[in-house]
Design a protein around this motif. Sequence first.
Motif, short mmCIF file in Angstrom:
data_model
loop_
_atom_site.label_atom_id
_atom_site.label_comp_id
_atom_site.label_asym_id
_atom_site.label_seq_id
_atom_site.Cartn_x
_atom_site.Cartn_y
_atom_site.Cartn_z
N ALA A 179 0.82 -1.21 0.00
CA ALA A 179 0.00 0.00 0.00
C ALA A 179 0.85 1.26 0.00
O ALA A 179 0.42 2.32 -0.47
N SER A 180 2.08 1.15 0.55
CA SER A 180 2.92 2.35 0.66
C SER A 180 3.93 2.47 -0.46
O SER A 180 4.61 3.50 -0.58
N ARG A 181 4.08 1.42 -1.28
CA ARG A 181 5.10 1.47 -2.33
C ARG A 181 4.59 2.23 -3.55
O ARG A 181 3.44 2.05 -3.97
N PRO A 182 5.45 3.03 -4.18
CA PRO A 182 5.07 3.68 -5.44
C PRO A 182 5.06 2.65 -6.56
O PRO A 182 5.67 1.57 -6.46
N GLY B 161 -4.45 5.52 -16.49
CA GLY B 161 -5.52 6.36 -16.00
C GLY B 161 -6.38 5.72 -14.93
O GLY B 161 -7.36 6.34 -14.47
N ASP B 162 -6.05 4.52 -14.50
CA ASP B 162 -6.84 3.80 -13.50
C ASP B 162 -6.67 4.46 -12.13
O ASP B 162 -5.61 4.35 -11.49
N GLU B 163 -7.70 5.13 -11.65
CA GLU B 163 -7.62 5.86 -10.39
C GLU B 163 -7.45 4.93 -9.19
O GLU B 163 -6.85 5.31 -8.18
N ALA B 164 -7.93 3.70 -9.30
CA ALA B 164 -7.83 2.77 -8.19
C ALA B 164 -6.43 2.18 -8.06
O ALA B 164 -6.07 1.66 -7.00
N ALA C 138 -3.82 11.78 -15.26
CA ALA C 138 -4.04 11.12 -13.97
C ALA C 138 -3.17 11.73 -12.89
O ALA C 138 -3.60 11.92 -11.74
N MET C 139 -1.92 12.04 -13.24
CA MET C 139 -0.99 12.57 -12.25
C MET C 139 -1.34 13.99 -11.83
O MET C 139 -1.22 14.35 -10.65
#
Length: 281
Positions: free
Chosen positions: A5-8, A80-83, A130-131
Amino acid sequence: MSTPASRPTALITGATAGLGASYAAHLAAAGHDLVIVARDRNRLEETAERLRERHGVQVEVLAADLAHRADLAAVAARLGDEARPVDLLVNNAGYGLKQSLAVGEIELLEQHFDVLARAVLVLSNAAAKAMVDRRRGRILNVGSIAGLLAGGGHYAALKGYVLALTESLAKDLRGTGVSATVVMPGYVHTEFHARAGMKGASGPSHAWLKPDDVVTASLRDTFAGHLVSVPSVQYRVLAAVLGVLPRSVVRTAWRFSSRKAPSNARTTSAVTSSSALTTQG
């Protein structure tokens, strides 16, 4: 070790060979989860498994031929996937092409354009949208010092487009929290030439760069927010010289230093030495 969850997350095109494989290894070692993109699914799966075992990161496989619009659209949709946000896009996919602009096969030239230019535009646009919404992210486009060579052939023309595109993109992204960088190496030791059907390496040994050195320098410049990254002193000097010389002088010098086209160019396409200034897997 950081949690998933914390990794880019970094998305890399052309990730199974050459510079792309080096980008994947470096970013995984630095704690990035990956989305790796290439045409060969079996090779992707092998690469992904090796990276998971060695670095303990999540690796998603996305098989796609960027010359095909449906495949390119699928990669853009993933960006573009926001999730499942992507924090870093590395537009690396590319290949050399033994075709003359004057008498080459237009279908092959168009495919070359689609992978080296159109895909960079489409994926940069998808990532940037997205960014910007998240107010963070980085885009790294793999160019080449060949992009500064006036009259250097189709590869040089496409890399010139990548340079100009990234410069314009960086201007549009100013103040958004998102950065764009273009890396411009010269000769790099990869399997690029063999895959393009070219003969062995040309040029002096000191002109050749190691993939890991190019990747280390370009990632450092990317995370520092620099627009242009030119690995190695010799290529920074060359870039500075090419930047101030009149293009007519560069064209003349290049014409005398390039290989001559074969006499039967309509069936055997010419390869200029700019094609050897290649960087990607």
